[in-house]
Every structure is written in structure tokens, then in C-alpha cells.
Design an enzyme around this catalytic site. Structure first.
Site, PDB file in Angstrom:
ATOM      1  N   ALA A 285       2.945   4.428  13.092  1.00 34.73           N
ATOM      2  CA  ALA A 285       2.912   5.890  13.192  1.00 34.73           C
ATOM      3  C   ALA A 285       4.255   6.548  12.916  1.00 34.73           C
ATOM      4  O   ALA A 285       4.302   7.760  12.698  1.00 34.73           O
ATOM      5  CB  ALA A 285       2.404   6.295  14.570  1.00 34.73           C
TER       6      ALA A 285
ATOM      7  N   SER B  76       2.490   7.643   7.531  1.00 33.13           N
ATOM      8  CA  SER B  76       1.991   8.389   8.685  1.00 33.13           C
ATOM      9  C   SER B  76       2.634   9.762   8.776  1.00 33.13           C
ATOM     10  O   SER B  76       1.997  10.730   9.229  1.00 33.13           O
ATOM     11  CB  SER B  76       2.252   7.610   9.973  1.00 33.13           C
ATOM     12  OG  SER B  76       1.520   6.403   9.994  1.00 33.13           O
TER      13      SER B  76
ATOM     14  N   ASN C 181      -0.569  -3.956   3.790  1.00 38.66           N
ATOM     15  CA  ASN C 181      -0.893  -5.004   2.819  1.00 38.66           C
ATOM     16  C   ASN C 181      -0.508  -6.405   3.286  1.00 38.66           C
ATOM     17  O   ASN C 181       0.399  -6.547   4.108  1.00 38.66           O
ATOM     18  CB  ASN C 181      -0.173  -4.688   1.492  1.00 38.66           C
ATOM     19  CG  ASN C 181      -0.858  -3.575   0.746  1.00 38.66           C
ATOM     20  OD1 ASN C 181      -2.073  -3.514   0.696  1.00 38.66           O
ATOM     21  ND2 ASN C 181      -0.076  -2.687   0.164  1.00 38.66           N
TER      22      ASN C 181
ATOM     23  N   ASP D 284      -6.255   3.417  -5.420  1.00 37.50           N
ATOM     24  CA  ASP D 284      -6.519   2.863  -6.745  1.00 37.50           C
ATOM     25  C   ASP D 284      -7.581   3.687  -7.479  1.00 37.50           C
ATOM     26  O   ASP D 284      -7.470   3.942  -8.680  1.00 37.50           O
ATOM     27  CB  ASP D 284      -6.967   1.407  -6.622  1.00 37.50           C
ATOM     28  CG  ASP D 284      -5.976   0.563  -5.852  1.00 37.50           C
ATOM     29  OD1 ASP D 284      -4.795   0.557  -6.226  1.00 37.50           O
ATOM     30  OD2 ASP D 284      -6.379  -0.080  -4.861  1.00 37.50           O
TER      31      ASP D 284
ATOM     32  N   HIS E 243      -7.041  -5.384  -3.444  1.00 36.68           N
ATOM     33  CA  HIS E 243      -5.956  -4.443  -3.714  1.00 36.68           C
ATOM     34  C   HIS E 243      -4.745  -5.255  -4.170  1.00 36.68           C
ATOM     35  O   HIS E 243      -3.805  -5.524  -3.427  1.00 36.68           O
ATOM     36  CB  HIS E 243      -5.619  -3.636  -2.467  1.00 36.68           C
ATOM     37  CG  HIS E 243      -4.462  -2.706  -2.653  1.00 36.68           C
ATOM     38  ND1 HIS E 243      -4.501  -1.659  -3.551  1.00 36.68           N
ATOM     39  CD2 HIS E 243      -3.236  -2.667  -2.077  1.00 36.68           C
ATOM     40  CE1 HIS E 243      -3.344  -1.025  -3.510  1.00 36.68           C
ATOM     41  NE2 HIS E 243      -2.555  -1.621  -2.631  1.00 36.68           N
TER      42      HIS E 243
END
Length: 434
Positions: A96, A101, A215, A243, A271
Site C-alpha cells: 500500500a 497503490s 509478479n 496487457d 503475464h
């Protein structure tokens, strides 16, 4: 006058004691309460009170950071303004204090994401290192005076932050270091998503919707899902909307039209650079994109790799990974689930492949075309044309995700997996994108 004590983000390491029976809720000034009822205030449990929590109430005599204690007559709220508001939705956000964020939270608090009649309670998860930054984020949210923002609380333990969450946006993840193999990255971030998955399983609502952004997001979502058996597997998503947005932009630019005329765009798979932006089923102004553009060489040899490597190019130009556009795409992904999908269209999101209509191996998180009726659920769109060009590339991304799943099998309760993601040939993630 009814006294309302609201605890927020206290001074970490300061001498301010924890106030007995402090209530763990953020304040939103004297904004109207939902349907004229009090602000959402939750008593701190004995478990929370015993933790080294960020939610430390300030004393009345101590100069507060932001406003910690608020007193007003709640009966004087303007009930007519909020008469049509829904009950608050609890949104937990990890990472956060990060750049993504920093863009996203204000979209959520403003009503842009969940709707102009949907109050929100934000639960912000950070780390030991980001404690003070979290306080700064909370202060800015306070100072923005969002009427729909009914609560802000911050913490560093997902077992506290994820309590009763309706949505969990898992943005935080450790970046990839120099020379790090992709398998090592999966292992390092996997531990984070094991912990967060278990926390969701223990304290979030069983209906909680989870969107993983950190990721490698597909496999991180898989890890979280497998560690949260109390939640519906269909409620886990990995973000591929960025994407899709990138693909729509490039198709529109090539066709010389505005973005809104581009529909029915699918991102298949992972991804990573094995993702498959689908121009075969895409439409521009209601016509097949392949007919409008009429240049298969560009679509196959320029458009496809441009979308697959767009994030890496942005890093080279900008010096850092995308933040603002990622935040926009997260907002888009949520809006696609909380508003009905336009007739005949669909959107991309990576979901669990169990029972999918395209023969993708079950038990992985794979981006596919989906539709929603606006209640947070979705269905996979069946019947899309899969030509040989698409099929070959979809299979490659499926194989990659299967290998990733094998690499983290010890984190998902499965035994016998062997990790094959070693070396340059197995590396389909661009530097800086993890």
C-alpha cells in the site's frame, strides 16, 4: 454529544500508550454516515491488541499525526445524502505504500472504481520498512476529504489487515535482483503469497475476491489460491488487464481510430513474454480487426511482440516500471467485475483453469476471455476462434505456467514437482518487470 474515538496510524516507536478499548477504524471527518448510521467502527480484539500493531491510538493530550480522536454528534449527519448508499465494502491492499497503490487508492476512495454509491473501508498492508510511508498515505487519504471513504486502517500483519475483507488487492512483491533466476524469484515471492493466502483463508470473508498484481502474478495467484481453500477458487485473479489495454491502444493507433472502438480483445496465458494478444477475435468498430487493419505481417511480427515487451520498453524510457497505467488497469479489472459486461464483449483476466472450455491444463492461473453480470462473478467466454497461429502460442504459454506450477509445488501442497525454469532460455520476464 456521543463521543466517537477513532484510532488510526499512531506514532510508531513513540511513547503514546495503547488506549484501552481503542477502536480500529480510520476517520473521514464529519462526512454523512451510511444511511444515517454510525461510521464503521470495529473493536480491537485481544489478538490484535497483543500484536505490535500500527493501529496505536494517540492520547487526547498528545499532538496527533492526522486526527486520531474525533468527537461529534452522529445524529446530525445528513442522512438524505447517503440514503441510497450501499453497505461499505472492505478493500485490503498489500504494497500500500508503493507507487502503484499511490495512484490506485485515491481512485478507489473517490468512488471511481466501485461506484458513486459504494462506501469503502480501506485496509492497507505494508512492511516494517514502510511503516512511516503507510502513515503518510493514510494522511493524504484523510486530507482528500472523500465522502465515500468510511475507514482507513494500516498494519503490517495480513492476519490483522485482511479481517472480513471483501476484496484483496495483492500488489506488493519483492523485485527481481541482478542475476536472479526466475525460479529464485518464484521461490522468494512464493513465501509472501503463502502467508497472505493463509491469512485470507483464516480471516477474510469466504466470498472475498482476490486480484494479484505482484509478479510473477499468475503463479503468485496460484500459490495464494492453493493456500486459501476456504475461498472459492474462481475468486482468484491475476492481472492481465494492463496487457489488454496496451493491445487496444496499439490496434487503435494502427487503425487510426479511438480506443473505445476497439473491443473483444483477449490476452491469453501468462503475464510474461509468452502472453498471446489475440488479434484474431478482436474487433474494431464492430468489424474484425484483421479485416480493418488487413496486414497480417504487422499483426504477427510487430503488434504481438510489441505487447509482449511493452513493459520492458517503458522501463528503458522511463527508468522504472509502470505504476500509473498499472493502477488504471487494476481499476479497470475491478470495474469489469462489478459492472455488467456490454453485450457481445468480454475482458481479459487470468483465472483458475478448472473446467475451462479451451482444453487448457487445469490447476493453473491462465488469462482468458471472461464476462461478468456485475456481481463480482464471471464466466469464461466459450466459442472463440482459435486458429493454428493462436493455438501454437497459447500452448507455449500454457507449458510455461505448468513449469512454474511445478517450481512452486512445495508451496501449494503438491509433491513431486521439478523446477525447469533455469537459464536464459527459460527466462521470459523482462528485467524490472518482476
Amino acid at each position: 454529544m456521543a463521543a466517537l474515538t477513532v484510532s488510526f496510524a499512531g506514532k510508531i516507536g513513540a511513547t503514546a500508550p495503547r488506549v484501552a478499548n481503542a477502536r480500529a477504524a480510520g476517520r473521514v471527518g464529519a462526512a454523512p454516515a451510511v444511511r444515517g448510521t454510525p461510521l464503521r467502527v470495529k473493536s480491537a480484539s485481544a489478538r490484535v491488541a497483543s500484536r505490535d500493531s500500527l493501529r496505536v491510538a494517540a492520547t487526547a493530550t498528545e499532538a496527533p499525526l492526522g486526527v486520531f480522536k474525533l468527537e461529534y454528534d452522529i445524529s446530525k449527519d445528513d442522512a438524505t445524502k447517503s440514503a441510497s448508499w450501499k453497505q461499505p465494502v472492505i478493500v485490503a491492499v498489500s504494497g500500500a505504500a508503493g507507487q502503484i497503490s499511490n495512484h490506485l487508492l485515491f481512485k478507489i476512495a473517490s468512488g471511481e472504481v466501485y461506484g458513486p454509491d459504494q462506501p469503502v473501508a480501506l485496509r492497507l498492508l505494508g512492511s516494517e520498512r514502510s511503516r512511516e510511508a503507510l502513515e503518510g498515505v493514510a494522511m493524504e487519504l484523510e486530507d482528500s476529504l472523500f465522502p465515500l471513504l468510511r475507514e482507513v486502517s494500516i498494519g503490517i500483519d495480513p492476519m490483522d489487515v485482511f479481517v472480513d475483507a471483501d476484496w484483496a488487492l495483492l500488489i506488493g512483491a519483492k523485485p527481481r535482483g541482478p542475476g536472479m533466476e526466475r525460479a529464485d524469484l518464484l521461490e522468494m515471492n512464493g513465501a509472501i503469497f503463502v502467508e497472505q493466502g493463509k491469512a485470507l483463508n483464516a480471516v477474510a470473508k469466504p466470498t472475498c475476491k482476490v486480484c494479484v498484481v505482484g509478479n510473477p502474478c499468475n503463479t503468485n495467484a496460484l500459490i495464494a489460491m492453493e493456500n486459501a481453500p476456504n475461498l472459492d477458487r474462481r475468486n482468484f485473479h491475476a492481472l492481465t488487464r494492463l496487457d489488454e489495454n496496451r493491445a487496444k491502444c496499439q490496434l487503435a493507433l494502427k487503425a487510426g481510430v479511438f480506443y473505445e472502438t476497439v473491443t473483444n480483445v483477449t490476452i491469453w496465458g501468462n503475464h510474461s513474454t509468452t502472453q498471446v494478444p489475440d488479434f484474431v477475435n478482436a474487433q474494431i468498430g464492430g468489424e474484425k480487426a484483421m479485416d480493418v487493419i488487413d496486414d497480417n505481417g504487422w499483426l504477427e511480427n510487430d503488434f504481438t511482440p510489441a505487447i509482449q515487451t511493452r513493459g520492458g520498453l517503458l522501463i528503458k524510457k522511463w527508468g522504472r516500471s509502470s505504476a500509473a497505467s498499472t493502477a488504471v488497469s487494476i481499476a479497470d479489472a475491478i470495474k469489469s467485475l462489478v459492472t455488467p459486461t456490454p453485450e457481445g464483449d468480454w475482458f481479459s483476466t487470468a483465472v483458475c483453469t478448472d473446467g475451462n472450455p479451451y482444453g487448457i491444463q487445469e490447476g493453473i492461473i491462465f488469462s482468458m476471455p471472461c464476462r461478468s453480470n456485475g456481481d463480482g462473478s464471471y464466466e469464461i467466454v466459450d466459442g472463440l476462434e482459435i486458429n493454428d497461429w493462436l493455438r501454437e502460442r497459447i500452448k507455449k504459454s500454457e507449458e510455461e505456467l505448468t513449469k512454474e506450477a511445478e517450481c512452486v509445488s512445495h508451496l501449494t501442497g503438491k509433491l513431486g514437482g521439478a523446477c525447469e525454469l533455469i537459464g536464459e532460455k527459460a527466462d521470459t520476464m523482462l528485467p524490472g518487470e518482476a
